[in-house]
Design an enzyme around this catalytic site. Structure first.
Site, short mmCIF file in Angstrom:
data_model
loop_
_atom_site.label_atom_id
_atom_site.label_comp_id
_atom_site.label_asym_id
_atom_site.label_seq_id
_atom_site.Cartn_x
_atom_site.Cartn_y
_atom_site.Cartn_z
N LYS A 109 -10.99 -1.59 7.21
CA LYS A 109 -9.71 -1.35 7.87
C LYS A 109 -10.00 -0.81 9.28
CE LYS A 109 -6.01 2.10 7.58
NZ LYS A 109 -5.41 3.13 6.71
N GLU A 148 0.86 -1.19 0.00
CA GLU A 148 0.00 0.00 0.00
C GLU A 148 0.90 1.24 0.00
OE1 GLU A 148 -2.72 2.39 3.25
OE2 GLU A 148 -2.83 0.20 3.27
#
Length: 222
Positions: A139, A43
């Protein structure tokens, strides 16, 4: 199908390297070291100057649907705050989008392009809202404010939710998060801070190897 396959591969890998750096060049080097160390989900946070350039470069080198193990990696964008940035990241080659919070318009944009999106959530209400928008993995952020047992608690009323804690996940508690029900974990500064401090990027590879080892151990003991 592509979206579901990507989510499955991210969950199979289990560990996401959340990379912040001072430049596109530095974050590309971090990503390469993390991948060499076994963390195949990367990421790139959009707080990095030139982040889109880095995503484009990495997505040309690595692919999530290749049989070549050396070229296999899933490159995504993080710290995505709104849909315009999400679209720019997708156009640059991002395979998935991560946000620090739940932005409904960003989720809708990602759904339009059939790209996995993992928005940040802190409450049951936010988890429910994310599910209603079609989010597959939320998340849990910042993970540092929770105990790993929070996933079991949240799954009480929402057993269908999939959680990826990020922020505060360490080698010491990774196993607790996985055994507690996390489908994946995000690893941030602990992976890279020493490398940034010393300039030795091979540290990222060594740290990545430790995290992958801890993850595999936790899966076996689960």
């Amino acid at each position: 199908m592509k979206k579901l396959q990507l989510i499955q591969k991210i969950v199979e890998q289990g560990v996401v390297a959340v990379l912040r750096a001072d430049s596109a060049k530095q974050v590309v080097e971090m990503a390469e070291q993390a991948i060499a160390g076994g963390i195949k989900v990367i990421e790139i946070t959009l707080t990095v100057p030139g982040a889109l350039q880095a995503i484009e470069e990495l997505s040309k080198t690595y692919s999530w649907d290749t049989a070549d193990e050396e070229r296999f990696a899933i490159i995504g964008a993080g710290t995505v705050l709104e849909p315009q940035t999400a679209r720019a990241a997708i156009m640059a080659g991002s395979a998935f989008i991560v946000g620090p919070s739940l932005n409904p318009d960003t989720v809708r944009l990602c759904n339009l392009y059939r790209v996995p999106v993992m928005p940040g959530v802190m409450t049951i209400a936010e988890v429910q809202a994310a599910l209603e928008l079609g989010v597959d993995v939320v998340k849990l952020f910042p993970g540092s404010v929770y105990d790993p047992s929070v996933i079991k608690t949240m799954k009480g009323p929402l057993p269908q939710a999939n959680f990826m804690p990020t922020g505060g996940v360490s080698l010491d508690n990774l196993g607790q998060w996985i055994k507690g029900g996390a489908v994946a974990v995000g690893i941030g500064s602990d992976l890279t801070q020493q490398a940034v401090k010393t300039g030795d990027m091979t540290y990222v590879k060594r740290k990545a190897e430790e995290y992958i080892g801890a993850y595999r151990k936790a899966i076996l003991e689960k």
